[in-house]
Motif scaffolding. Structure first.
Motif, short mmCIF file in Angstrom:
data_model
loop_
_atom_site.label_atom_id
_atom_site.label_comp_id
_atom_site.label_asym_id
_atom_site.label_seq_id
_atom_site.Cartn_x
_atom_site.Cartn_y
_atom_site.Cartn_z
N SER A 238 7.67 50.45 22.78
CA SER A 238 9.09 50.61 23.03
C SER A 238 9.71 49.22 23.10
CB SER A 238 9.35 51.34 24.35
OG SER A 238 8.94 52.68 24.29
N ALA A 239 10.73 48.98 22.30
CA ALA A 239 11.46 47.72 22.33
C ALA A 239 12.89 48.03 22.77
CB ALA A 239 11.45 47.05 20.96
N LEU A 240 13.26 47.58 23.98
CA LEU A 240 14.53 47.98 24.57
C LEU A 240 15.44 46.79 24.81
CD1 LEU A 240 12.54 50.36 25.28
CD2 LEU A 240 13.88 50.68 27.35
N GLY A 241 16.71 46.98 24.49
CA GLY A 241 17.74 45.99 24.79
C GLY A 241 18.97 46.66 25.35
N LYS A 242 20.01 45.87 25.59
CA LYS A 242 21.30 46.34 26.12
C LYS A 242 21.05 47.13 27.40
CE LYS A 242 23.41 46.20 21.56
NZ LYS A 242 24.16 46.90 20.50
N ARG A 243 21.65 48.34 27.54
CA ARG A 243 21.49 49.16 28.74
C ARG A 243 20.63 50.40 28.46
NH1 ARG A 243 24.92 48.06 33.05
NH2 ARG A 243 26.46 46.42 32.66
N ASN A 244 19.77 50.29 27.49
CA ASN A 244 18.93 51.41 27.08
C ASN A 244 17.93 51.79 28.18
OD1 ASN A 244 16.42 51.89 24.49
ND2 ASN A 244 17.71 53.38 25.50
N LEU A 245 17.80 53.09 28.44
CA LEU A 245 16.78 53.63 29.34
C LEU A 245 15.88 54.57 28.55
CD1 LEU A 245 15.44 54.49 32.06
CD2 LEU A 245 17.24 56.23 32.24
N TYR A 265 -0.12 52.16 25.58
CA TYR A 265 1.30 52.06 25.29
C TYR A 265 1.86 50.75 25.82
CZ TYR A 265 5.76 53.83 23.76
OH TYR A 265 6.93 53.99 23.06
N LYS A 266 2.77 50.16 25.02
CA LYS A 266 3.38 48.88 25.38
C LYS A 266 4.90 49.00 25.39
CE LYS A 266 -0.47 46.15 23.58
NZ LYS A 266 -0.92 45.08 22.66
N ALA A 267 5.52 48.30 26.32
CA ALA A 267 6.98 48.27 26.39
C ALA A 267 7.43 46.83 26.58
CB ALA A 267 7.48 49.14 27.53
N ILE A 268 8.53 46.48 25.89
CA ILE A 268 9.13 45.16 26.03
C ILE A 268 10.60 45.38 26.33
CG2 ILE A 268 9.34 42.87 25.02
CD1 ILE A 268 7.36 43.85 22.83
N VAL A 269 11.08 44.82 27.43
CA VAL A 269 12.46 45.06 27.86
C VAL A 269 13.21 43.74 27.97
CG1 VAL A 269 11.96 47.21 29.08
CG2 VAL A 269 11.71 45.04 30.29
N THR A 270 14.48 43.80 27.59
CA THR A 270 15.35 42.62 27.72
C THR A 270 16.75 43.10 28.11
OG1 THR A 270 16.08 40.59 26.63
CG2 THR A 270 16.04 42.59 25.29
N ASP A 271 17.68 42.18 28.26
CA ASP A 271 19.05 42.51 28.70
C ASP A 271 18.99 43.26 30.04
OD1 ASP A 271 19.98 41.29 26.36
OD2 ASP A 271 19.83 43.16 25.24
N ARG A 272 19.63 44.45 30.10
CA ARG A 272 19.62 45.28 31.31
C ARG A 272 18.87 46.59 31.08
NH1 ARG A 272 23.58 43.95 35.25
NH2 ARG A 272 24.86 42.16 34.65
N SER A 273 17.96 46.60 30.15
CA SER A 273 17.26 47.83 29.80
C SER A 273 16.23 48.20 30.87
CB SER A 273 16.58 47.68 28.44
OG SER A 273 15.64 46.62 28.45
N HIS A 274 15.78 49.46 30.78
CA HIS A 274 14.87 50.00 31.79
C HIS A 274 13.88 50.93 31.09
CE1 HIS A 274 14.42 52.47 35.81
NE2 HIS A 274 13.31 51.83 35.47
N HIS A 275 12.60 50.67 31.28
CA HIS A 275 11.55 51.51 30.68
C HIS A 275 10.65 52.07 31.77
CE1 HIS A 275 7.95 52.60 28.29
NE2 HIS A 275 8.81 52.74 27.30
N VAL A 276 10.37 53.38 31.68
CA VAL A 276 9.49 54.05 32.62
C VAL A 276 8.37 54.73 31.83
CG1 VAL A 276 9.29 55.74 34.48
CG2 VAL A 276 11.44 54.48 34.17
N PHE A 277 7.13 54.42 32.18
CA PHE A 277 5.98 55.08 31.54
C PHE A 277 5.16 55.78 32.61
CE2 PHE A 277 1.49 55.23 30.54
CZ PHE A 277 1.49 55.84 29.29
N THR A 278 4.91 57.07 32.39
CA THR A 278 4.03 57.84 33.27
C THR A 278 2.95 58.48 32.42
OG1 THR A 278 5.85 58.35 34.79
CG2 THR A 278 3.87 59.70 34.96
N GLY A 279 1.70 58.15 32.70
CA GLY A 279 0.58 58.72 31.96
C GLY A 279 -0.31 59.53 32.88
#
Length: 387
Positions: A238-245, A265-279
Motif C-alpha cells: 500500500s502506497a498512501l499519500g494525502k489524507r488517504n485511509l 504485507y508492506k505499507a508506506i505512508v506519507t503526508d497525513r495518510s493512515h494505514h491499518v493492517f490486521t492479520g
C-alpha cells in the motif's frame, strides 16, 4: 492464449442469480451497517461518512433481482459447477453487511472461467454513481492460470462517491493461479471491498495486492484452505499519500491437514495518510502439519502519517508451525546518512531506501517486466514524486 478471457467471460443467467440471492435474504435481514464499536471497524470512521453525498441510503436494504420475468438464457458453464460454487459461497461468504450488499445490489454476476494460459487484464472503470460489483473467477481442476485485475476510477465531480464489491477466486483440485490485483483510485472514492479465496486440494494460490489512491478504503480478505496440500501466499504494497485511509483485514482459515499459508504485507505512508493492517491466522483443533506465517512491515515518511499493524493468532491445534511479526518505523537514519556520505542527494537517498523497502515484493510478482515497472512507477510517483 492471450485472448482467453474474452472467450471465457460471461454473465450468469438471471434465473441462477435470483435463486442464489433468495438463499441469502434470511441472513441479509439480520445484518446491519457496522459501527466503530465492532472490532473490525474500530479504526474506520464509518459514522462520519455522508451517505447522502455518496448517493446511497444504507437503511433501505434494497435488492436488485426480480422474479416476475424469468430469464430463458442458458449459462456457459455446467449446472454442477455453478451449484458447487454457490454452495461454497453460502458456507464461506463473510457475514458482513458490505459483502452481502455487493452481491444483492449487483446488476449482474460476472463469471470468469480461467483455463491454462495468461489471462488478459480485467479492466474495470468506476464512475461517480454508486457501483456494486460481484465477480467469480474459477480455475478448473489441474489448470494453471494468471489473472491481472486493473481497476480505476473515472471521476468528474468534486463530491465523494461509493464503490462496493466482492471478488471470489475458486481454485479447484490440483490447480495453480497467480492474481495481480491493482487499484488506481481518485481521492474522492469511498470503497468497501471483499476478496474471498477458496482453495481445494493440492492447489497453489498467489495473490498480490497493490492499491493506490482513494479517500477511505476498507478491504476484507478471507482465505479458506479447504483441502489437503493447499498453499496460499498473499503479499502486496500500500502506497498512501494525502489524507488517504486504508484499513485492511486479512484472514487465513485453515480447514485441512498439510496446508500452508503466508501473508507478507508492506505499507508506506506519507503526508497525513493512515494505514491499518490486521492479520489473523485461524487454525481449528485436530489439524496436523499446518504451516502458517504472517508479517507486516510499515514505513512512515512523514511525522503526520500513521501506520498500524495488528497481528493475531487463533491457533487451537498442536501439530502446527505458526509465526508472526510486525514492524513500524521511519527511514533508517544510519543508512540515510551513509548514502549522503557517498555523494547522493537527500532526494536520491530517500528514493533509494524507499525503493529497497518495497522492491522485493514487486520482484515476487510473476508477471512481465513491464508490468512490474508500472507498479514501481506508481508507487514512486505517490511517495517521492515523478521525475
Amino acid at each position: 492464449m492471450n485472448s482467453l478471457l474474452n472467450k471465457q467471460q460471461f454473465t450468469i443467467s438471471q434465473n441462477k442469480r435470483n435463486q442464489f440471492c433468495r438463499s441469502l435474504l434470511e441472513t441479509w435481514k439480520g445484518l446491519s451497517l457496522p459501527t466503530e464499536k465492532e472490532e473490525s471497524y474500530r479504526k474506520f470512521p464509518i459514522s462520519a461518512l455522508n451517505w447522502k453525498e455518496l448517493g446511497f441510503d444504507p437503511k433501505e436494504k434494497k435488492t436488485k433481482f426480480d422474479d416476475s420475468s424469468p430469464s430463458l438464457e442458458k449459462d456457459s458453464v455446467s449446472d454442477d459447477i455453478l451449484e458447487g460454487i454457490f454452495g461454497l459461497l453460502q458456507n464461506y461468504l463473510p457475514k458482513d453487511y458490505f459483502s452481502y450488499l455487493a452481491v444483492l445490489q449487483s446488476h449482474e454476476f460476472e463469471f470468469h472461467y480461467c483455463e491454462d494460459g495468461l489471462i488478459t487484464p480485467v479492466y474495470t472503470s468506476l464512475g461517480d454513481e454508486p457501483k456494486f460489483l460481484f465477480r467469480i473467477f474459477y480455475v478448473p481442476k489441474g489448470k494453471i492460470s494468471q489473472i491481472h485485475l486493473k481497476t480505476q476510477t473515472l471521476h468528474n465531480s468534486e463530491s465523494l462517491h461509493l464503490q462496493t464489491g466482492i471478488d471470489v477466486f475458486i481454485s479447484d483440485k490440483d490447480s495453480q493461479v497467480e492474481i495481480l490485483d491493482e487499484e488506481t483510485f481518485d481521492e474522492d472514492l469511498v470503497q468497501f471491498r471483499t476478496v474471498l479465496l477458496l482453495s481445494k486440494e493440492n492447489t497453489s494460490v498467489k495473490y498480490h495486492h497493490f492499491p493506490f489512491g482513494g479517500f477511505r478504503s476498507k478491504l476484507v480478505l478471507h482465505s479458506h484452505l479447504l483441502g489437503k496440500g493447499a498453499e496460499v501466499t498473499v503479499d502486496g504494497v500500500s502506497a498512501l499519500g494525502k489524507r488517504n485511509l486504508k484499513d485492511l483485514d486479512m484472514e487465513m482459515h485453515h480447514h485441512a491437514d498439510h496446508t500452508t499459508s503466508k501473508i507478507t504485507y508492506k505499507a508506506i505512508v506519507t503526508d497525513r495518510s493512515h494505514h491499518v493492517f490486521t492479520g489473523n491466522l485461524i487454525i481449528p483443533p485436530n489439524l496436523k502439519k499446518v504451516v502458517a506465517h504472517q508479517e507486516s512491515f510499515n514505513l512512515s515518511l512523514n511525522k503526520k502519517a500513521r501506520a498500524e499493524a495488528n497481528p493475531k493468532l487463533e491457533v487451537l491445534a498442536e501439530d502446527v508451525s505458526c509465526t508472526h511479526g510486525a514492524t513500524v518505523g521511519d527511514i533508517d537514519e544510519e543508512q540515510y546518512f551513509y548514502l549522503l556520505s557517498r555523494g547522493l542527494s537527500p532526494e536520491e537517498s530517500k528514493s533509494l531506501l524507499v525503493t529497497a523497502f518495497y522492491g522485493e515484493t514487486i520482484q515476487s510478482v510473476g508477471f512481465k517486466e513491464e508490468v512490474k515497472l508500472d507498479l514501481e512507477s506508481s508507487i514512486h510517483n505517490i511517495l517521492v514524486g515523478g521525475k
